[in-house]
Design an enzyme around this catalytic site. Structure first.
Site, mmCIF file in Angstrom:
data_model
loop_
_atom_site.group_PDB
_atom_site.id
_atom_site.type_symbol
_atom_site.label_atom_id
_atom_site.label_comp_id
_atom_site.label_asym_id
_atom_site.label_seq_id
_atom_site.Cartn_x
_atom_site.Cartn_y
_atom_site.Cartn_z
ATOM 1 N N GLY A 10 0.821 -1.220 0.000
ATOM 2 C CA GLY A 10 0.000 0.000 0.000
ATOM 3 C C GLY A 10 0.852 1.266 0.000
ATOM 4 N N ASP A 12 1.148 3.816 2.267
ATOM 5 C CA ASP A 12 1.906 4.134 3.481
ATOM 6 C C ASP A 12 2.975 3.080 3.755
ATOM 7 N N LEU A 60 -3.771 -10.917 7.591
ATOM 8 C CA LEU A 60 -3.977 -10.545 8.996
ATOM 9 C C LEU A 60 -5.306 -11.013 9.556
ATOM 10 N N LEU A 81 -0.528 -1.472 9.107
ATOM 11 C CA LEU A 81 -1.086 -0.596 8.071
ATOM 12 C C LEU A 81 -2.053 -1.340 7.153
ATOM 13 N N ALA A 82 -2.071 -2.669 7.218
ATOM 14 C CA ALA A 82 -2.943 -3.426 6.312
ATOM 15 C C ALA A 82 -4.398 -3.209 6.690
ATOM 16 N N ALA A 83 -5.237 -3.052 5.692
ATOM 17 C CA ALA A 83 -6.669 -2.867 5.924
ATOM 18 C C ALA A 83 -7.410 -2.925 4.593
ATOM 19 N N SER A 85 -9.187 -0.532 3.029
ATOM 20 C CA SER A 85 -9.085 0.878 3.402
ATOM 21 C C SER A 85 -10.000 1.799 2.594
ATOM 22 N N THR A 126 -7.929 6.346 12.061
ATOM 23 C CA THR A 126 -8.327 7.276 10.997
ATOM 24 C C THR A 126 -9.318 8.348 11.435
ATOM 25 N N GLU A 128 -11.800 9.017 9.841
ATOM 26 C CA GLU A 128 -13.142 8.511 9.539
ATOM 27 C C GLU A 128 -13.882 8.110 10.812
ATOM 28 N N TYR A 150 -16.394 0.891 7.303
ATOM 29 C CA TYR A 150 -14.945 1.072 7.475
ATOM 30 C C TYR A 150 -14.659 1.847 8.767
ATOM 31 N N ARG A 185 -0.643 7.149 -4.120
ATOM 32 C CA ARG A 185 -2.013 6.903 -3.679
ATOM 33 C C ARG A 185 -2.719 5.980 -4.675
HETATM 34 P P1 NDP Z 1 -3.750 1.132 1.009
HETATM 35 O O1 NDP Z 1 -5.141 0.753 0.643
HETATM 36 O O2 NDP Z 1 -2.883 1.779 -0.018
HETATM 37 O O3 NDP Z 1 -2.978 -0.167 1.560
HETATM 38 C C1 NDP Z 1 -3.621 -1.137 2.326
HETATM 39 C C2 NDP Z 1 -2.725 -2.342 2.454
HETATM 40 O O4 NDP Z 1 -3.422 -3.368 3.195
HETATM 41 C C3 NDP Z 1 -2.351 -2.984 1.113
HETATM 42 O O5 NDP Z 1 -1.003 -3.378 1.167
HETATM 43 C C4 NDP Z 1 -3.261 -4.207 1.067
HETATM 44 O O6 NDP Z 1 -2.786 -5.244 0.274
HETATM 45 C C5 NDP Z 1 -3.225 -4.609 2.537
HETATM 46 N N1 NDP Z 1 -4.275 -5.581 2.883
HETATM 47 C C6 NDP Z 1 -5.595 -5.489 2.628
HETATM 48 N N2 NDP Z 1 -6.221 -6.589 3.091
HETATM 49 C C7 NDP Z 1 -5.287 -7.393 3.659
HETATM 50 C C8 NDP Z 1 -5.317 -8.658 4.307
HETATM 51 N N3 NDP Z 1 -6.453 -9.333 4.474
HETATM 52 N N4 NDP Z 1 -4.163 -9.173 4.787
HETATM 53 C C9 NDP Z 1 -3.003 -8.509 4.617
HETATM 54 N N5 NDP Z 1 -2.889 -7.307 3.998
HETATM 55 C C10 NDP Z 1 -4.033 -6.757 3.529
HETATM 56 O O7 NDP Z 1 -3.848 2.066 2.309
HETATM 57 P P2 NDP Z 1 -2.898 3.284 2.780
HETATM 58 O O8 NDP Z 1 -1.491 2.917 2.583
HETATM 59 O O9 NDP Z 1 -3.436 4.548 2.226
HETATM 60 O O10 NDP Z 1 -3.240 3.339 4.341
HETATM 61 C C11 NDP Z 1 -2.513 2.558 5.275
HETATM 62 C C12 NDP Z 1 -3.369 2.335 6.506
HETATM 63 O O11 NDP Z 1 -3.696 3.582 7.093
HETATM 64 C C13 NDP Z 1 -4.703 1.644 6.246
HETATM 65 O O12 NDP Z 1 -4.990 0.836 7.365
HETATM 66 C C14 NDP Z 1 -5.704 2.775 6.158
HETATM 67 O O13 NDP Z 1 -6.995 2.329 6.514
HETATM 68 C C15 NDP Z 1 -5.116 3.724 7.182
HETATM 69 N N6 NDP Z 1 -5.371 5.142 6.966
HETATM 70 C C16 NDP Z 1 -5.063 5.714 5.770
HETATM 71 C C17 NDP Z 1 -5.230 7.060 5.569
HETATM 72 C C18 NDP Z 1 -4.906 7.717 4.276
HETATM 73 O O14 NDP Z 1 -5.359 8.852 4.068
HETATM 74 N N7 NDP Z 1 -4.119 7.102 3.407
HETATM 75 C C19 NDP Z 1 -5.726 7.931 6.670
HETATM 76 C C20 NDP Z 1 -5.964 7.218 7.909
HETATM 77 C C21 NDP Z 1 -5.781 5.875 8.033
HETATM 78 P P3 NDP Z 1 -3.207 -5.386 -1.293
HETATM 79 O O15 NDP Z 1 -2.217 -4.539 -2.022
HETATM 80 O O16 NDP Z 1 -3.069 -6.830 -1.545
HETATM 81 O O17 NDP Z 1 -4.615 -4.886 -1.419
HETATM 82 P P1 GDR Z 2 -11.979 8.976 2.234
HETATM 83 O O1 GDR Z 2 -11.205 9.183 0.850
HETATM 84 O O2 GDR Z 2 -13.301 8.377 2.039
HETATM 85 O O3 GDR Z 2 -11.906 10.299 2.940
HETATM 86 O O4 GDR Z 2 -11.057 7.887 2.957
HETATM 87 P P2 GDR Z 2 -11.696 9.224 -0.661
HETATM 88 O O5 GDR Z 2 -10.580 9.844 -1.401
HETATM 89 O O6 GDR Z 2 -12.202 7.919 -1.140
HETATM 90 O O7 GDR Z 2 -12.957 10.225 -0.604
HETATM 91 C C1 GDR Z 2 -12.812 11.568 -0.170
HETATM 92 C C2 GDR Z 2 -14.109 12.312 -0.446
HETATM 93 O O8 GDR Z 2 -14.275 12.478 -1.847
HETATM 94 C C3 GDR Z 2 -15.625 12.184 -2.186
HETATM 95 N N1 GDR Z 2 -15.727 11.777 -3.593
HETATM 96 C C4 GDR Z 2 -15.180 10.679 -4.125
HETATM 97 N N2 GDR Z 2 -14.387 9.732 -3.585
HETATM 98 C C5 GDR Z 2 -13.945 8.740 -4.397
HETATM 99 N N3 GDR Z 2 -13.134 7.817 -3.888
HETATM 100 N N4 GDR Z 2 -14.289 8.683 -5.716
HETATM 101 C C6 GDR Z 2 -15.092 9.621 -6.307
HETATM 102 O O9 GDR Z 2 -15.400 9.549 -7.493
HETATM 103 C C7 GDR Z 2 -15.560 10.681 -5.467
HETATM 104 N N5 GDR Z 2 -16.314 11.767 -5.684
HETATM 105 C C8 GDR Z 2 -16.412 12.428 -4.546
HETATM 106 C C9 GDR Z 2 -16.013 11.090 -1.207
HETATM 107 O O10 GDR Z 2 -17.429 10.934 -1.150
HETATM 108 C C10 GDR Z 2 -15.362 11.601 0.063
HETATM 109 O O11 GDR Z 2 -16.198 12.507 0.691
HETATM 110 C C11 GDR Z 2 -9.632 7.963 2.881
HETATM 111 C C12 GDR Z 2 -9.092 6.523 2.928
HETATM 112 O O12 GDR Z 2 -7.696 6.576 2.700
HETATM 113 C C13 GDR Z 2 -9.338 5.900 4.297
HETATM 114 O O13 GDR Z 2 -8.661 4.635 4.364
HETATM 115 C C14 GDR Z 2 -8.780 6.846 5.365
HETATM 116 O O14 GDR Z 2 -9.032 6.290 6.634
HETATM 117 C C15 GDR Z 2 -9.415 8.225 5.231
HETATM 118 O O15 GDR Z 2 -9.127 8.725 3.945
HETATM 119 C C16 GDR Z 2 -8.871 9.200 6.260
#
Ligand code: NDP
Ligand code: GDR
Length: 343
Positions: A10, A12, A60, A81-83, A85, A126, A128, A150, A185
């Site tokens: 992912g 992060d 996980l 960090l896995a989720a 997400s 998060t 969220e 979520y 991203r």
């Molecule tokens: P990503 O979606 O980019 O990465 C998520 C990772 O989790 C991927 O490597 C994915 O693997 C892995 N994963 C999903 N399911 C499983 C599983 N069952 N077992 C093992 N690994 C798994 O997320 P980000 O890097 O953006 O975020 C990192 C973490 O931080 C997440 O937990 C997210 O919810 C949290 N977070 C993110 C924010 C953001 O704005 N980016 C803000 C706040 C929290 P695969 O590639 O195979 O799908």
């Molecule tokens: P978020 O991020 O839901 O905040 O979660 P996302 O970028 O998906 O959406 C942000 C806002 O944009 C609006 N939106 C759209 N979103 C997506 N994805 N696609 C669209 O076409 C679109 N149009 C409008 C959404 O409704 C929302 O309001 C992210 C993830 O990284 C989570 O894992 C993390 O926990 C939070 O940020 C903090």
């Protein structure tokens, strides 16, 4: 130092691995088995094949696998960090999301308790969890009100982290991170969806971008700044909960305008609600329209976080403006689309 990072594939996971390798750590990055695992992010950062980076297959949702991973690696630190997400998908797959994003965290905490409770643990919580926000700006004490499966799953994981800290004296830190973005991203998230589409429109590969709610407001920071904060949370004397954010909020519409401007395209918005469109001011072509399929059953309207505690206790501050971040993402997507890159 040895660290496990779950979710190395992912956004992060890749940046954190890069940071820890620079600090001299031995890093065990976990990925889950799929028919074709994709390591494009670690490749783009130039850390694939690093002698101190070990890739380990792991899911996980499996408690046994969590115990066995931690027993074998004997890490000093674990960053979970896995989720699952993606908020949108969590409405379609609530049980899967609960298993991965909620119970997955519990499996690691339980494995740490059983194998070695001295291991330091970071949980990726998060903004969220604040959902329908109860105060502005949001801080560590703001009451939670999640608005998606979520958010609920992450809230469970957050409270489990706090509970293991308080029940067993474990070093279990929870970082409540607001949205953080980067050229790495995933394309399903709105900022990257926008910058990739803007790049394609600029290059004539695509005509029009389709989005959902343009009024949602988010506090967007740069992922590279935020992984530094994660690491700092595990270097202090006591585990705690911290907000990482920029204390600035903008609408999705603002980000769209900024991204097109960064590609040299001036746009005009017209109409409102589901009929809202944006046109290229020079050619008059429609470059953005609303597609209701991207609306969510329940929305988080406004997020803005105050990271004062992280600044005071960790010396952490965001270093990258939204303007700079957006420019970085648009530039990367123009470069990639020119070369046929497709992730
Ligand atoms: P990503 O979606 O980019 O990465 C998520 C990772 O989790 C991927 O490597 C994915 O693997 C892995 N994963 C999903 N399911 C499983 C599983 N069952 N077992 C093992 N690994 C798994 O997320 P980000 O890097 O953006 O975020 C990192 C973490 O931080 C997440 O937990 C997210 O919810 C949290 N977070 C993110 C924010 C953001 O704005 N980016 C803000 C706040 C929290 P695969 O590639 O195979 O799908
Ligand atoms: P978020 O991020 O839901 O905040 O979660 P996302 O970028 O998906 O959406 C942000 C806002 O944009 C609006 N939106 C759209 N979103 C997506 N994805 N696609 C669209 O076409 C679109 N149009 C409008 C959404 O409704 C929302 O309001 C992210 C993830 O990284 C989570 O894992 C993390 O926990 C939070 O940020 C903090």
């Amino acid at each position: 130092m040895k660290a496990i990072i779950t979710g190395i594939t992912g956004q992060d996971g890749a940046y954190l691995a890069q940071l820890l390798l620079e600090k001299g750590y031995i890093v065990y990055g976990t990925y889950r088995r799929t028919s074709s695992v994709n390591f494009w992010r670690t490749e783009e950062l130039g850390i694939s094949g690093h002698p101190n980076l070990h890739l380990v297959e792991y899911d996980l949702t499996d408690l046994g696998a969590s115990i066995s991973l931690i027993s074998k690696v004997e890490p000093d630190e674990i960053y979970n960090l896995a989720a699952q997400s993606f908020v949108g998908v969590s409405f379609d797959q609530p049980s899967t999301t609960a298993q991965i994003t909620g119970i997955g965290c519990l499996n690691i905490l339980e494995a740490i308790r059983l194998v070695n409770p001295k291991i330091r643990f970071y949980q990726a919580s998060t903004s969220e969890m604040f959902g329908k926000v109860q105060s502005i700006p949001q801080i560590e004490e703001t009451p939670f009100y999640p608005r998606s499966p979520y958010g609920v799953a992450k809230l469970y994981a957050h409270w489990m982290t706090v509970n293991y800290r308080e029940s067993y004296g474990m070093f279990a830190a929870s970082g409540i991170l607001f949205n953080h973005e980067s050229p790495l991203r995933g394309r399903e998230f709105v900022t990257r969806k926008i910058t990739d589409s803007v790049a394609k429109i600029k290059l004539g590969i695509m005509d029009c971008l389709e989005l959902g709610n343009l009024d949602a407001k988010r506090d967007w920071g740069y992922a590279k700044d935020y992984v530094e904060g994660m690491w700092r949370m595990l270097q202090v004397d006591e585990a705690d909960t911290y907000v990482l954010a920029t204390n600035r909020t903008e609408t999705v519409r603002d980000f769209v305008r900024m991204a097109f401007a960064n590609a040299g395209i001036d746009i005009r918005f017209h109409g409102g609600d589901v009929n809202e469109t944006a046109t290229d001011a020079e050619t008059g072509k429609v470059v953005l329209r609303i597609n209701p399929k991207f609306h969510r059953p329940a929305e988080v309207d406004l997020l803005i976080g105050n990271p004062a505690k992280a600044k005071l206790k960790l010396g952490w501050e965001p270093t990258t403006t939204l303007e700079r971040l957006c420019q970085m993402m648009v530039d990367a997507d123009i470069r990639r689309n020119k070369s046929g890159f497709s992730f």
